[in-house]
Design an enzyme around this catalytic site. Structure first.
Site, PDB file in Angstrom:
ATOM      1  N   GLU A  83       0.857  -1.195   0.000  1.00  0.00           N
ATOM      2  CA  GLU A  83       0.000   0.000   0.000  1.00  0.00           C
ATOM      3  C   GLU A  83       0.888   1.238   0.000  1.00  0.00           C
ATOM      4  OE1 GLU A  83      -2.587  -0.319   3.372  1.00  0.00           O
ATOM      5  OE2 GLU A  83      -3.387  -2.235   2.668  1.00  0.00           O
TER       6      GLU A  83
ATOM      7  N   ARG B 127      -8.855  10.888 -23.643  1.00  0.00           N
ATOM      8  CA  ARG B 127      -9.483  10.388 -24.874  1.00  0.00           C
ATOM      9  C   ARG B 127     -10.756   9.610 -24.589  1.00  0.00           C
ATOM     10  NH1 ARG B 127      -4.438   7.625 -27.753  1.00  0.00           N
ATOM     11  NH2 ARG B 127      -3.838   7.377 -25.580  1.00  0.00           N
TER      12      ARG B 127
ATOM     13  N   HIS C 108      -7.189  16.948 -24.969  1.00  0.00           N
ATOM     14  CA  HIS C 108      -7.673  16.247 -26.158  1.00  0.00           C
ATOM     15  C   HIS C 108      -8.909  16.910 -26.789  1.00  0.00           C
ATOM     16  CE1 HIS C 108      -8.403  13.038 -28.920  1.00  0.00           C
ATOM     17  NE2 HIS C 108      -9.593  12.822 -28.409  1.00  0.00           N
TER      18      HIS C 108
ATOM     19  N   ASP D 217      -7.150  14.177 -38.885  1.00  0.00           N
ATOM     20  CA  ASP D 217      -8.604  13.960 -38.905  1.00  0.00           C
ATOM     21  C   ASP D 217      -9.283  15.316 -38.836  1.00  0.00           C
ATOM     22  OD1 ASP D 217      -8.645  14.736 -36.170  1.00  0.00           O
ATOM     23  OD2 ASP D 217      -8.293  12.676 -35.552  1.00  0.00           O
TER      24      ASP D 217
ATOM     25  N   LYS E 273     -11.204   9.945 -40.787  1.00  0.00           N
ATOM     26  CA  LYS E 273     -10.587   8.818 -40.057  1.00  0.00           C
ATOM     27  C   LYS E 273     -11.663   7.933 -39.442  1.00  0.00           C
ATOM     28  CE  LYS E 273      -8.178   8.613 -35.678  1.00  0.00           C
ATOM     29  NZ  LYS E 273      -7.343   9.354 -34.743  1.00  0.00           N
TER      30      LYS E 273
ATOM     31  N   GLY F  23       1.005   5.256 -32.652  1.00  0.00           N
ATOM     32  CA  GLY F  23       1.408   5.730 -33.976  1.00  0.00           C
ATOM     33  C   GLY F  23       0.457   5.271 -35.070  1.00  0.00           C
ATOM     34  N   GLY F  24      -0.560   4.480 -34.711  1.00  0.00           N
ATOM     35  CA  GLY F  24      -1.490   3.951 -35.716  1.00  0.00           C
ATOM     36  C   GLY F  24      -2.105   5.050 -36.575  1.00  0.00           C
ATOM     37  N   THR F  25      -2.529   6.121 -35.952  1.00  0.00           N
ATOM     38  CA  THR F  25      -3.170   7.226 -36.682  1.00  0.00           C
ATOM     39  C   THR F  25      -2.196   7.833 -37.685  1.00  0.00           C
ATOM     40  OG1 THR F  25      -4.522   7.728 -34.760  1.00  0.00           O
ATOM     41  CG2 THR F  25      -4.247   9.508 -36.371  1.00  0.00           C
TER      42      THR F  25
HETATM   43  C1  R5P Z   1      -7.215  10.735 -31.580  1.00  0.00           C
HETATM   44  O1  R5P Z   1      -8.314  11.251 -31.512  1.00  0.00           O
HETATM   45  C2  R5P Z   1      -5.981  11.444 -31.134  1.00  0.00           C
HETATM   46  O2  R5P Z   1      -6.014  12.790 -31.463  1.00  0.00           O
HETATM   47  C3  R5P Z   1      -4.724  10.796 -31.662  1.00  0.00           C
HETATM   48  O3  R5P Z   1      -4.693  10.930 -33.070  1.00  0.00           O
HETATM   49  C4  R5P Z   1      -4.644   9.331 -31.351  1.00  0.00           C
HETATM   50  O4  R5P Z   1      -5.174   9.052 -30.080  1.00  0.00           O
HETATM   51  C5  R5P Z   1      -3.222   8.878 -31.389  1.00  0.00           C
HETATM   52  O5  R5P Z   1      -3.158   7.515 -31.014  1.00  0.00           O
HETATM   53  P1  R5P Z   1      -2.341   6.485 -31.872  1.00  0.00           P
HETATM   54  O6  R5P Z   1      -0.956   7.047 -32.021  1.00  0.00           O
HETATM   55  O7  R5P Z   1      -2.348   5.219 -31.050  1.00  0.00           O
HETATM   56  O8  R5P Z   1      -3.027   6.315 -33.166  1.00  0.00           O
END
Ligand code: R5P
Length: 304
Positions: A36, A92, A125, A164, A190, A220-222
């Site tokens: 704890e 988010r 965000h 996006d 997106k 980094g997916g976006t």
């Molecule tokens: C999404 O609405 C955020 O603005 C970012 O584009 C996103 O959360 C980035 O996450 P990731 O790098 O995993 O795609």
């Protein structure tokens, strides 16, 4: 103001203390044998405005540490507590989807329950986050920081692209700050699918050099998806600007093979030591935070 900083943020804290009338708050977080957490605050905080500089994730225990420290400061008589959370984790989770957690509201309620008076952050965000928070959530913009880097690295001729449509406003603000014509901002539609993120676009005219502006890079997916599309549209050089560099996992490294020359991020999240920073440029946020404290908290500047 007395500033209690978690160790990962000590460099920023040192600059804040050097440039504004901010005292150093001393504390220790420990664990009992059963794991704890416990907090010990040194010195007196009675009647004082205390600020906590840190993060609430990752890891999970940082949220508990911030919460327990705030609770302790208030128990010891602190008059007001400001949480300085440069990256606001859980921000988010701002959409009310059936069966899914609304993490932003939960975090806000938790911080309030620990008697935190307000949260200062950078590039939160969404505006919705502010509505979901039951205490003031004040977000400062890094537009000027990005604009300065765009000028310094001679990127004013590059097309600013939004990954996006939610990022279009941010792109326009950066262009305004950089003194480039606002014009139309090319963007992507997106969608999150079972196969991951799918981008349609770019919608609008993009030159051979592009700057992408987003609030964060996580996996980094976006950005990988957007950069693939930019490459296919003939873009040869891409420069990424993100406020929060989470750099989770390794998939984001694919960006280097997609024409990304540099990633600019800030130090809202300390970079993990194993990350190769050769082409990552970290823009320090301390000057911005100092301005924020001067403007919002009435702390006095000191001669430097
Ligand atoms: C999404 O609405 C955020 O603005 C970012 O584009 C996103 O959360 C980035 O996450 P990731 O790098 O995993 O795609």
């Amino acid at each position: 103001m007395i500033l209690f900083s978690f160790s990962a943020f000590e460099d920023i804290a040192r600059e804040l203390r050097a440039a504004a009338s901010v005292q150093e708050g001393r504390f220790a977080i420990g664990r009992y044998d059963n794991q704890e957490l416990n907090v010990r605050v040194e010195g007196t905080v009675s009647g004082e405005h205390c600020a906590i500089l840190g993060t609430i994730a990752p890891p999970d225990e940082s949220l508990l540490s911030v919460a327990l420290l705030a609770q302790t400061l208030r128990k010891e008589g602190a008059d007001k507590i400001t949480a300085l959370l440069p990256y606001l984790a859980y921000s988010r989770q701002d959409k009310d989807k059936p069966g899914e957690s609304l993490g932003t509201a939960w975090v806000g309620a938790l911080l309030k329950s620990c008697k935190i008076s307000q949260v200062l952050t950078l590039d939160v965000h969404s505006e919705r986050d502010k509505e979901l928070f039951p205490i003031p959530l004040i977000s400062f913009s890094t537009d000027a920081l990005f604009a300065e880097a765009i000028r310094k690295h001679e990127l004013k001729d590059a097309t600013v692209v939004a990954p996006d449509n939610g990022a279009i406003g941010r792109c326009e603000a950066v262009k305004r700050a950089a003194g480039t014509p606002i014009g139309e901002t090319p963007y992507f539609e997106k969608k999150r699918t079972d196969r991951g993120i799918v981008h349609h676009g770019p919608i609008g005219q993009v030159g051979t050099r592009a700057v992408i502006v987003d609030d964060m890079i996580d996996t980094g997916g976006t950005l990988v998806s957007a950069c693939e599309k930019l490459r296919a549209a003939g873009v040869r050089e891409i420069y990424v600007f993100v406020t929060h560099g989470l750099f989770t996992g390794t998939s984001w490294m694919k960006l280097w093979s997609l024409g990304v020359k540099r990633i600019f991020c800030t130090d809202t999240i300390p970079l993990r030591p194993e990350i190769d920073t050769t082409n990552i440029i970290v823009l320090p946020i301390a000057p911005l935070l100092r301005q924020a404290l001067l403007a919002y908290e009435g702390v006095r500047p000191v001669a430097i």
